[in-house]
Scaffold this active site. Structure first.
Site, PDB file in Angstrom:
ATOM      1  N   ILE A 200      33.502 -25.170  34.676  1.00 38.74           N
ATOM      2  CA  ILE A 200      32.055 -25.037  34.494  1.00 38.74           C
ATOM      3  C   ILE A 200      31.724 -24.529  33.098  1.00 38.74           C
ATOM      4  O   ILE A 200      30.784 -25.009  32.460  1.00 38.74           O
ATOM      5  CB  ILE A 200      31.475 -24.107  35.579  1.00 38.74           C
ATOM      6  CG1 ILE A 200      31.564 -24.785  36.959  1.00 38.74           C
ATOM      7  CG2 ILE A 200      30.033 -23.740  35.263  1.00 38.74           C
ATOM      8  CD1 ILE A 200      31.180 -23.881  38.118  1.00 38.74           C
TER       9      ILE A 200
ATOM     10  N   ASP B  89      37.127 -17.437  25.542  1.00 37.64           N
ATOM     11  CA  ASP B  89      37.963 -17.475  26.734  1.00 37.64           C
ATOM     12  C   ASP B  89      39.175 -16.578  26.501  1.00 37.64           C
ATOM     13  O   ASP B  89      39.589 -16.372  25.353  1.00 37.64           O
ATOM     14  CB  ASP B  89      38.442 -18.907  27.019  1.00 37.64           C
ATOM     15  CG  ASP B  89      38.847 -19.112  28.467  1.00 37.64           C
ATOM     16  OD1 ASP B  89      38.074 -19.719  29.234  1.00 37.64           O
ATOM     17  OD2 ASP B  89      39.950 -18.658  28.847  1.00 37.64           O
TER      18      ASP B  89
ATOM     19  N   ASN C 107      29.806 -16.771  32.003  1.00 36.41           N
ATOM     20  CA  ASN C 107      30.449 -17.638  32.981  1.00 36.41           C
ATOM     21  C   ASN C 107      31.829 -17.134  33.409  1.00 36.41           C
ATOM     22  O   ASN C 107      32.292 -17.452  34.506  1.00 36.41           O
ATOM     23  CB  ASN C 107      30.588 -19.048  32.398  1.00 36.41           C
ATOM     24  CG  ASN C 107      31.478 -19.932  33.243  1.00 36.41           C
ATOM     25  OD1 ASN C 107      31.099 -20.406  34.308  1.00 36.41           O
ATOM     26  ND2 ASN C 107      32.705 -20.143  32.789  1.00 36.41           N
TER      27      ASN C 107
ATOM     28  N   SER D 243      27.088 -16.819  42.292  1.00 37.19           N
ATOM     29  CA  SER D 243      27.712 -17.679  43.295  1.00 37.19           C
ATOM     30  C   SER D 243      26.907 -17.590  44.582  1.00 37.19           C
ATOM     31  O   SER D 243      26.241 -16.581  44.838  1.00 37.19           O
ATOM     32  CB  SER D 243      29.150 -17.232  43.563  1.00 37.19           C
ATOM     33  OG  SER D 243      29.688 -17.891  44.705  1.00 37.19           O
TER      34      SER D 243
ATOM     35  N   TYR E  91      35.399 -10.661  45.164  1.00 38.91           N
ATOM     36  CA  TYR E  91      34.575 -11.685  44.523  1.00 38.91           C
ATOM     37  C   TYR E  91      33.137 -11.666  45.044  1.00 38.91           C
ATOM     38  O   TYR E  91      32.176 -11.659  44.266  1.00 38.91           O
ATOM     39  CB  TYR E  91      35.206 -13.058  44.765  1.00 38.91           C
ATOM     40  CG  TYR E  91      34.506 -14.210  44.070  1.00 38.91           C
ATOM     41  CD1 TYR E  91      34.728 -14.458  42.721  1.00 38.91           C
ATOM     42  CD2 TYR E  91      33.632 -15.051  44.760  1.00 38.91           C
ATOM     43  CE1 TYR E  91      34.103 -15.518  42.075  1.00 38.91           C
ATOM     44  CE2 TYR E  91      33.009 -16.105  44.126  1.00 38.91           C
ATOM     45  CZ  TYR E  91      33.239 -16.336  42.790  1.00 38.91           C
ATOM     46  OH  TYR E  91      32.620 -17.379  42.154  1.00 38.91           O
TER      47      TYR E  91
ATOM     48  N   LYS F  11      29.678 -10.839  42.837  1.00 39.77           N
ATOM     49  CA  LYS F  11      28.626 -11.823  42.623  1.00 39.77           C
ATOM     50  C   LYS F  11      27.283 -11.330  43.163  1.00 39.77           C
ATOM     51  O   LYS F  11      26.226 -11.597  42.577  1.00 39.77           O
ATOM     52  CB  LYS F  11      29.014 -13.164  43.245  1.00 39.77           C
ATOM     53  CG  LYS F  11      30.207 -13.827  42.556  1.00 39.77           C
ATOM     54  CD  LYS F  11      29.959 -14.040  41.070  1.00 39.77           C
ATOM     55  CE  LYS F  11      31.100 -14.780  40.397  1.00 39.77           C
ATOM     56  NZ  LYS F  11      30.828 -15.066  38.971  1.00 39.77           N
TER      57      LYS F  11
ATOM     58  N   GLY G 240      36.795 -26.124  38.093  1.00 34.43           N
ATOM     59  CA  GLY G 240      37.290 -24.796  37.770  1.00 34.43           C
ATOM     60  C   GLY G 240      38.173 -24.200  38.843  1.00 34.43           C
ATOM     61  O   GLY G 240      39.117 -24.835  39.335  1.00 34.43           O
TER      62      GLY G 240
END
Length: 259
Positions: free
Chosen positions: A13, A32, A79, A131, A144, A148, A180
């Protein structure tokens, strides 16, 4: 040209967002943790892209990356993110902390640094990648889901504090995206079919779908949009009743028999 910074842009993404930002006329800083991946994406974009290895969980790395930019960014896209799957009862403290450090603290550190520079030159736009797991919890997702959900609330707080200073902050919450970190999940045909069947639009999303939503929020068209979480999921989070049968015997319930 205005400058866009995209974190986690070495693949998936993030790479799609970097390409879309370049097409929209931005110079793009491709950040990155994987330096080689960042370089490949920047090379694919062309002369208006640069690559840098950045550890967003390190305040020092983040500050150094901003200090070498030729100008303050007009757009930041947070991101970068990681996941460590597993049930909470078995989740190690190390896996819990590393996901928090990257997903939540990293988003904060990069945003704080970008916002200060944006404010100094009159404003800008920040888009955080959240997300659907931050809207509806998912089992065995470790930290996770929590990160989010926190990013959604952090987005609102940033929007409230920085909006008056000229910085709009919004988030995009992707659904079931075939890109991804999710690519290994959809390599299993049965899993792919089952997951697609849960989406009202009947298909998985793509990295391009998310990049398009990000660029909308970054654009002047969304100039009055601030503090919002745009869910891009084909209707997944609204599908609790999808496929649930209803007997024909109740079809007339509520109908006026005299009419």
């Amino acid at each position: 040209m205005a400058l866009a910074v995209v974190t986690g842009a070495g693949s998936g993404i993030g790479a799609a967002i970097a390409h879309h930002a370049a097409k929209a006329g931005y110079d793009v800083a491709v950040w990155d943790l994987d330096a080689d991946a960042a370089s490949r994406v920047a090379a694919g974009i062309g002369d208006n892209a640069t690559a840098r290895q950045v550890n967003i969980a390190s305040a020092e790395s983040v500050t150094q990356a901003f200090d070498v930019l030729p100008e303050p960014p007009a757009l930041l896209v947070n991101n970068a993110g990681i996941v460590r799957f597993g049930p909470l009862l078995e989740l190690s403290e190390a896996d819990w902390r590393v996901v928090l450090d990257v997903n939540l603290t990293g988003t904060f550190l990069v945003s704080r640094e970008a916002a200060a520079r944006m404010i100094a030159v009159g404003g800008g736009s920040i888009v955080n990648i959240s997300s659907v797991n931050g809207v509806s919890a998912a089992p065995n997702a470790g930290a996770y889901t929590s990160t989010k959900g926190a990013i959604n609330t952090l987005t609102e707080q940033m929007a409230l504090e920085w909006g008056p200073l000229g910085v709009r902050v919004n988030a995009v919450a992707p659904g079931l995206i075939d890109a991804g970190m999710s690519e290994p999940i959809y390599a299993d045909p049965q899993v792919r079919s089952l997951r697609q069947s849960r989406v009202p639009l009947g298909t998985l999303g793509s990295a391009e779908d998310i990049a398009g939503a990000v660029m909308f929020l970054a654009s002047d068209t969304a100039g009055y949009v601030n503090g919002q979480v745009l869910i891009v999921d084909g209707g997944l989070t609204k599908s609790a009743m999808l496929g649930l049968a209803r007997p024909q015997s109740v079809d007339s319930v509520g109908v006026d028999e005299d009419s």
